[in-house]
Each structure stands twice: as C-alpha cells, then as structure tokens.
Design an enzyme around this catalytic site. Sequence first.
Site, PDB file in Angstrom:
ATOM      1  N   ASN A 160       0.888  -1.166   0.000  1.00 49.87           N
ATOM      2  CA  ASN A 160       0.000   0.000   0.000  1.00 49.87           C
ATOM      3  C   ASN A 160       0.924   1.213   0.000  1.00 49.87           C
ATOM      4  OD1 ASN A 160      -1.771   2.060   0.515  1.00 49.87           O
ATOM      5  ND2 ASN A 160      -2.273   1.413   2.612  1.00 49.87           N
ATOM      6  N   TRP A 161       1.096   1.769  -1.184  1.00 46.01           N
ATOM      7  CA  TRP A 161       2.066   2.867  -1.318  1.00 46.01           C
ATOM      8  C   TRP A 161       1.603   4.151  -0.634  1.00 46.01           C
ATOM      9  CZ3 TRP A 161       3.864   2.798  -7.189  1.00 46.01           C
ATOM     10  CH2 TRP A 161       4.602   1.634  -7.411  1.00 46.01           C
ATOM     11  N   HIS A 199      -9.655   1.462   4.691  1.00 47.87           N
ATOM     12  CA  HIS A 199      -8.381   1.645   5.394  1.00 47.87           C
ATOM     13  C   HIS A 199      -8.600   2.625   6.556  1.00 47.87           C
ATOM     14  CE1 HIS A 199      -4.299   2.844   6.326  1.00 47.87           C
ATOM     15  NE2 HIS A 199      -3.909   1.721   5.751  1.00 47.87           N
ATOM     16  N   GLU A 202      -6.942   4.997   7.632  1.00 48.25           N
ATOM     17  CA  GLU A 202      -6.693   6.412   7.316  1.00 48.25           C
ATOM     18  C   GLU A 202      -7.905   7.025   6.616  1.00 48.25           C
ATOM     19  OE1 GLU A 202      -2.888   5.794   5.399  1.00 48.25           O
ATOM     20  OE2 GLU A 202      -2.056   5.257   7.349  1.00 48.25           O
ATOM     21  N   GLY A 227       2.182   2.379  10.671  1.00 50.95           N
ATOM     22  CA  GLY A 227       3.160   3.449  10.506  1.00 50.95           C
ATOM     23  C   GLY A 227       3.869   3.837  11.789  1.00 50.95           C
ATOM     24  N   SER A 280       3.026  -2.053  10.380  1.00 48.42           N
ATOM     25  CA  SER A 280       4.468  -2.148  10.632  1.00 48.42           C
ATOM     26  C   SER A 280       5.049  -3.529  10.357  1.00 48.42           C
ATOM     27  CB  SER A 280       4.800  -1.696  12.060  1.00 48.42           C
ATOM     28  OG  SER A 280       4.443  -0.330  12.225  1.00 48.42           O
ATOM     29  N   GLY A 304       2.650  -1.109   4.257  1.00 56.10           N
ATOM     30  CA  GLY A 304       2.775   0.310   3.951  1.00 56.10           C
ATOM     31  C   GLY A 304       4.224   0.699   3.717  1.00 56.10           C
ATOM     32  N   GLY A 305       4.839   1.297   4.727  1.00 53.68           N
ATOM     33  CA  GLY A 305       6.183   1.846   4.595  1.00 53.68           C
ATOM     34  C   GLY A 305       7.196   0.915   3.931  1.00 53.68           C
TER      35      GLY A 305
HETATM   36  P1  PGA Z   1       2.608   0.328   7.638  1.00 50.68           P
HETATM   37  O1  PGA Z   1       1.152   0.566   6.959  1.00 50.68           O
HETATM   38  O2  PGA Z   1       3.115  -0.994   7.095  1.00 50.68           O
HETATM   39  O3  PGA Z   1       3.427   1.499   7.198  1.00 50.68           O
HETATM   40  O4  PGA Z   1       2.377   0.272   9.102  1.00 50.68           O
HETATM   41  C1  PGA Z   1       0.257  -0.488   6.763  1.00 50.68           C
HETATM   42  C2  PGA Z   1      -1.005   0.039   6.138  1.00 50.68           C
HETATM   43  O5  PGA Z   1      -1.430   1.144   6.482  1.00 50.68           O
HETATM   44  O6  PGA Z   1      -1.624  -0.623   5.267  1.00 50.68           O
END
Ligand code: PGA
Length: 251
Positions: A9-10, A95, A97, A173, A212, A233-234
């Site tokens: 997930n960029w 998601h 966010e 994150g 994470s 994500g990251g």
């Molecule tokens: P992260 O994000 O791996 O940076 O914690 C995961 C996500 O939000 O899908």
Amino acid sequence: MRKKLVAGNWKMHGSLVQNNELLDAVIAGTAGMRKGNCAVCVPYPYLSSVQSILQSTHITWGAQNVSQFSKGAYTGEVSAAMLNDFSCHYAIVGHSERRSLFGEDSHTVALKYTAVQNAGLMPILCVGESLQQRDTGVTQQVVTEQLDAVIGQAGVESLRKAVIAYEPVWAIGTGETATPQQAQEVHAFIRENIAKHDIAVAAGITILYGGSVKANNAAELFAMPDIDGGLIGGASLIAEDFVTICRAGQD
Ligand code: PGA
C-alpha cells in the site's frame, strides 16, 4: 489451501521515476514467484503506467480507494469501473486512514466494497481497532461491527471474492507491530465470526495482517495459522524489504 497475498500500500508516495525504479527491482527480486502472490496498490494517477510495467509480470496491482457511486456529479471521485479500465485486481476499502481522516463510516465502506465487486475487482477490506479501543477491551466488538456492516450489506457469500486485512490502528506506521500471537488471536476471531455465517467461506478467505510489517518480522507473522499474508505500507516502498516480505508470504 488458502491463497497467500502480500500487497503493498504505497499510500500517497511515489513519482513516475521512483515507481519505475521500485517496480523494476521488485519484479527482478520476486522472479519465479507464482502470479498473484504479490501486489501493489498505487495512487490513481500511476495506474496506467503501473499497468504497462506489470501486465506481463507475476505481480498484480490495484487502487487504495474507490467511490461508492458508479458515476455522476461527484467531483474528484473515481469509480470501480474506471479502475477496471486499468485492469486493477484490487481496491482497498475501509483503510483506517480513510475511516479516521476522511470520515468514512462502516456503511460507506460496505457500499464501496459492493461497488468494487460489482465492477469485477476484489476488495481488500480493512478492519482494526485503535489503541484506545484495544486498551478498553473492545477490539472484538469493533472488528465485528466493521465486518458485520459488510456481511449485512453484501452477504457472507460475497467474502468468497474478497480479502480481509486486519490492521490494528496503533500498529500502522508506528513501528509498533502486533506480536504474532496478538495478530493471530484477532485473525482467528475474524475467521470464527465468519464461520458462524458459513464455515466454507471462513476456511477459504485470505486474511492479511497489516501494521508495521517489516523484512525482519514478516516470516514469524505469516507463520501463524490464520495469517495469510500482509498489507504493507512503509516497507513496500523499499524494494529490498518488500521483496523479502513477498518471499516470506509465498504459498
Ligand atoms: P505500515 O502501513 O506498514 O506502514 O504500518 C500499513 C497500512 O497502512 O496498510
């Protein structure tokens, strides 16, 4: 056997130049992997170029959001049919966010989920609790409410054509990963919950862990019996790390 998946997930990262470099390295690093085990969910403007880079490879692609509406006067929105024009396999819905920063409630998420399926794509449905919710012991209620909104709207059978991602908000994150045991506990709970509606659907659905996931913790997370891969994500922005995670999630 359940299908394994590692999906990047960029988020709102990347550029044409960076994406090319990243994907070239990921394609090379994951050579020999089965088609469909590894995917990237990219910002809308890059779908066309990502499609042309990935279409003859083993890596699939998708979007990070979608409109719940099929067309009309919705300035700035993107429909599931438009995603289909770029051969997206997936669209992430719900998601955290989107839920917390853009006010999407579970009803809207369920409408988006259905819109994605109606266009022939697979939704990656995200569920998960905040730190406060975990601390007050309501993780199971939160996840159940998020899941039930979708089952109530689209029916349990719809989960045959969906992926679930359990993403505890406190782990996204933050560098603070759920332990394999913590994640497994919620994954098993989600699967049991679905089994109350339909045992076969529960046994077959791919449930990803997100929050994470890194190159050094992916293997132990993915080794848990109800964890079928990850939403990353990251670490999906760093080719070497993403390749390691994809390899850990192979079936
Ligand atoms: P992260 O994000 O791996 O940076 O914690 C995961 C996500 O939000 O899908």
